[in-house]
Design a protein around this motif. Structure first.
Motif, PDB file in Angstrom:
ATOM      1  N   GLN A 136      23.324  -0.793  47.007  1.00 44.10           N
ATOM      2  CA  GLN A 136      24.589   0.110  46.554  1.00 44.10           C
ATOM      3  C   GLN A 136      24.056   0.696  45.054  1.00 44.10           C
ATOM      4  OE1 GLN A 136      27.783  -2.161  44.567  1.00 44.10           O
ATOM      5  NE2 GLN A 136      29.036  -0.614  44.549  1.00 44.10           N
ATOM      6  N   ALA A 137      23.295  -0.029  44.493  1.00 43.59           N
ATOM      7  CA  ALA A 137      22.604   0.890  43.322  1.00 43.59           C
ATOM      8  C   ALA A 137      21.458   1.848  43.892  1.00 43.59           C
ATOM      9  CB  ALA A 137      21.822  -0.090  42.265  1.00 43.59           C
ATOM     10  N   PHE A 138      20.699   1.633  44.798  1.00 40.82           N
ATOM     11  CA  PHE A 138      19.676   2.447  45.338  1.00 40.82           C
ATOM     12  C   PHE A 138      20.303   3.634  45.670  1.00 40.82           C
ATOM     13  CE2 PHE A 138      15.944   3.903  47.320  1.00 40.82           C
ATOM     14  CZ  PHE A 138      14.802   3.431  46.395  1.00 40.82           C
ATOM     15  N   LYS A 139      21.306   3.528  46.620  1.00 39.19           N
ATOM     16  CA  LYS A 139      21.924   4.701  47.195  1.00 39.19           C
ATOM     17  C   LYS A 139      22.691   5.527  45.922  1.00 39.19           C
ATOM     18  CE  LYS A 139      23.254   2.901  52.070  1.00 39.19           C
ATOM     19  NZ  LYS A 139      24.267   2.842  52.822  1.00 39.19           N
ATOM     20  N   LYS A 140      23.085   5.107  44.970  1.00 36.12           N
ATOM     21  CA  LYS A 140      23.646   5.804  43.998  1.00 36.12           C
ATOM     22  C   LYS A 140      22.405   6.701  43.193  1.00 36.12           C
ATOM     23  CE  LYS A 140      25.110   5.637  39.095  1.00 36.12           C
ATOM     24  NZ  LYS A 140      24.171   6.354  38.456  1.00 36.12           N
ATOM     25  N   GLY A 141      21.072   5.820  43.201  1.00 40.28           N
ATOM     26  CA  GLY A 141      20.082   6.534  42.648  1.00 40.28           C
ATOM     27  C   GLY A 141      19.619   7.679  43.710  1.00 40.28           C
ATOM     28  N   ILE A 142      19.932   7.407  44.823  1.00 38.82           N
ATOM     29  CA  ILE A 142      19.511   8.829  45.605  1.00 38.82           C
ATOM     30  C   ILE A 142      20.200   9.907  45.493  1.00 38.82           C
ATOM     31  CG2 ILE A 142      19.341   9.350  48.066  1.00 38.82           C
ATOM     32  CD1 ILE A 142      18.146   6.643  48.733  1.00 38.82           C
ATOM     33  N   ARG A 143      21.358   9.711  45.425  1.00 35.88           N
ATOM     34  CA  ARG A 143      22.515  10.657  45.093  1.00 35.88           C
ATOM     35  C   ARG A 143      22.115  11.458  43.747  1.00 35.88           C
ATOM     36  NH1 ARG A 143      25.945   6.770  46.950  1.00 35.88           N
ATOM     37  NH2 ARG A 143      26.768   6.374  44.945  1.00 35.88           N
ATOM     38  N   ASP A 144      21.743  10.711  42.669  1.00 35.08           N
ATOM     39  CA  ASP A 144      21.340  10.938  41.373  1.00 35.08           C
ATOM     40  C   ASP A 144      20.144  11.987  41.615  1.00 35.08           C
ATOM     41  OD1 ASP A 144      23.509   9.843  40.224  1.00 35.08           O
ATOM     42  OD2 ASP A 144      22.159   8.276  39.078  1.00 35.08           O
ATOM     43  N   VAL A 145      19.311  11.456  42.411  1.00 39.63           N
ATOM     44  CA  VAL A 145      18.051  12.207  42.768  1.00 39.63           C
ATOM     45  C   VAL A 145      18.304  13.688  43.324  1.00 39.63           C
ATOM     46  CG1 VAL A 145      15.914  12.551  44.294  1.00 39.63           C
ATOM     47  CG2 VAL A 145      16.252  10.410  42.864  1.00 39.63           C
ATOM     48  N   ALA A 146      19.267  13.704  44.207  1.00 35.30           N
ATOM     49  CA  ALA A 146      19.475  14.837  44.743  1.00 35.30           C
ATOM     50  C   ALA A 146      20.300  15.746  43.665  1.00 35.30           C
ATOM     51  CB  ALA A 146      20.695  14.621  45.811  1.00 35.30           C
ATOM     52  N   ARG A 147      20.968  15.093  42.761  1.00 37.38           N
ATOM     53  CA  ARG A 147      21.939  16.034  41.812  1.00 37.38           C
ATOM     54  C   ARG A 147      20.907  16.498  40.578  1.00 37.38           C
ATOM     55  NH1 ARG A 147      24.152  14.008  37.257  1.00 37.38           N
ATOM     56  NH2 ARG A 147      24.152  11.659  38.188  1.00 37.38           N
ATOM     57  N   LEU A 148      19.963  15.523  40.138  1.00 36.98           N
ATOM     58  CA  LEU A 148      19.189  15.936  39.066  1.00 36.98           C
ATOM     59  C   LEU A 148      17.940  16.894  39.633  1.00 36.98           C
ATOM     60  CD1 LEU A 148      19.692  12.743  36.863  1.00 36.98           C
ATOM     61  CD2 LEU A 148      20.729  15.033  36.754  1.00 36.98           C
TER      62      LEU A 148
ATOM     63  N   GLY B 168      16.870  17.278  42.552  1.00 42.79           N
ATOM     64  CA  GLY B 168      16.932  18.482  43.711  1.00 42.79           C
ATOM     65  C   GLY B 168      17.824  19.691  43.231  1.00 42.79           C
ATOM     66  N   ASP B 169      18.152  19.582  41.951  1.00 47.61           N
ATOM     67  CA  ASP B 169      18.917  20.933  41.489  1.00 47.61           C
ATOM     68  C   ASP B 169      20.276  20.940  42.563  1.00 47.61           C
ATOM     69  OD1 ASP B 169      19.451  22.736  39.361  1.00 47.61           O
ATOM     70  OD2 ASP B 169      18.572  24.152  40.648  1.00 47.61           O
ATOM     71  N   GLY B 170      21.217  19.893  42.594  1.00 47.44           N
ATOM     72  CA  GLY B 170      22.081  20.066  43.218  1.00 47.44           C
ATOM     73  C   GLY B 170      22.249  19.867  44.596  1.00 47.44           C
ATOM     74  N   ALA B 171      21.069  19.539  45.189  1.00 49.37           N
ATOM     75  CA  ALA B 171      20.874  19.324  46.606  1.00 49.37           C
ATOM     76  C   ALA B 171      21.908  18.123  47.240  1.00 49.37           C
ATOM     77  CB  ALA B 171      19.586  19.064  46.956  1.00 49.37           C
ATOM     78  N   LYS B 172      22.038  18.198  48.508  1.00 50.20           N
ATOM     79  CA  LYS B 172      22.836  16.920  48.957  1.00 50.20           C
ATOM     80  C   LYS B 172      22.066  15.902  49.911  1.00 50.20           C
ATOM     81  CE  LYS B 172      26.728  16.538  52.453  1.00 50.20           C
ATOM     82  NZ  LYS B 172      27.425  15.472  51.648  1.00 50.20           N
ATOM     83  N   ALA B 173      22.394  14.553  49.485  1.00 49.89           N
ATOM     84  CA  ALA B 173      21.458  13.735  50.043  1.00 49.89           C
ATOM     85  C   ALA B 173      22.380  13.375  51.636  1.00 49.89           C
ATOM     86  CB  ALA B 173      21.417  12.349  49.191  1.00 49.89           C
ATOM     87  N   SER B 174      21.400  13.035  52.593  1.00 55.03           N
ATOM     88  CA  SER B 174      22.074  12.610  53.844  1.00 55.03           C
ATOM     89  C   SER B 174      20.820  11.760  54.481  1.00 55.03           C
ATOM     90  CB  SER B 174      22.325  13.898  54.704  1.00 55.03           C
ATOM     91  OG  SER B 174      20.980  14.878  54.833  1.00 55.03           O
ATOM     92  N   ASN B 175      21.241  11.297  55.806  1.00 50.67           N
ATOM     93  CA  ASN B 175      20.313  10.455  56.433  1.00 50.67           C
ATOM     94  C   ASN B 175      19.791   9.445  55.830  1.00 50.67           C
ATOM     95  OD1 ASN B 175      21.199  12.019  58.799  1.00 50.67           O
ATOM     96  ND2 ASN B 175      19.520  13.175  58.520  1.00 50.67           N
ATOM     97  N   ILE B 176      20.529   8.780  54.769  1.00 48.16           N
ATOM     98  CA  ILE B 176      20.054   7.685  53.904  1.00 48.16           C
ATOM     99  C   ILE B 176      19.749   6.352  54.971  1.00 48.16           C
ATOM    100  CG2 ILE B 176      20.532   6.217  51.735  1.00 48.16           C
ATOM    101  CD1 ILE B 176      22.198   8.448  50.884  1.00 48.16           C
ATOM    102  N   SER B 177      18.503   6.055  55.011  1.00 47.17           N
ATOM    103  CA  SER B 177      18.264   4.879  55.781  1.00 47.17           C
ATOM    104  C   SER B 177      17.468   4.060  54.933  1.00 47.17           C
ATOM    105  CB  SER B 177      17.466   5.137  57.198  1.00 47.17           C
ATOM    106  OG  SER B 177      17.232   4.104  57.824  1.00 47.17           O
ATOM    107  N   VAL B 178      17.922   3.024  54.198  1.00 47.66           N
ATOM    108  CA  VAL B 178      17.177   2.268  53.095  1.00 47.66           C
ATOM    109  C   VAL B 178      17.578   0.900  53.222  1.00 47.66           C
ATOM    110  CG1 VAL B 178      16.764   1.954  50.664  1.00 47.66           C
ATOM    111  CG2 VAL B 178      16.937   4.311  51.619  1.00 47.66           C
TER     112      VAL B 178
END
Length: 134
Positions: free
Chosen positions: A39-51, A53-63
């Protein structure tokens, strides 16, 4: 119709009791009671996309992440995810630095470290972001 002081005082007291209760119960202030590593790591991936990736969208998360049930436990994470922005998609693979760390019973720190398999204009070629979920 005017309210007499005898009627206003009970209304003020009732409002002072109800207002803080509504504030505490709001979902925006809700903390995660027992956060999990994935759960924490998926939040981290969404934060990476936002920060990063300059507002990118995260998808196909297979972690997958090793569980961190006790304070001071560390766990490695492996897998991949995609970032999409302006019709362009980059595929990222996690590096050996990707991990989670339980800093308290109610908080987990994450470190999303990844490399793009192919460079895409407008998206980072690598990421390294640390944060926490609590």
């Amino acid at each position: 119709m005017t309210l007499s002081p005898n009627k206003i005082l009970p209304l003020v007291v009732a409002a002072s009791i109800v207002a803080p209760a509504l504030t505490i119960a709001s979902p925006a202030n809700a903390a995660v009671k027992n956060p999990q590593a994935l759960q924490a790591f998926k939040k981290g991936i969404r934060d990476v996309a936002r920060l990063e990736g300059d507002g990118a969208k995260a998808s196909n998360i297979s972690v997958t992440c090793v569980a961190v049930p006790k304070v001071d436990d560390k766990g490695k994470c492996t897998g991949s995810f995609d970032l999409s922005k302006d019709g362009k998609t980059a595929h990222y693979v996690l590096t050996k630095k990707a991990r989670t760390f339980r800093i308290s019973p109610g908080a987990i720190e994450y470190r999303v470290s990844s490399k793009a398999t192919k460079k895409v204009a407008g998206l980072p070629s690598s990421t390294d972001l640390a944060g926490f979920l609590q």
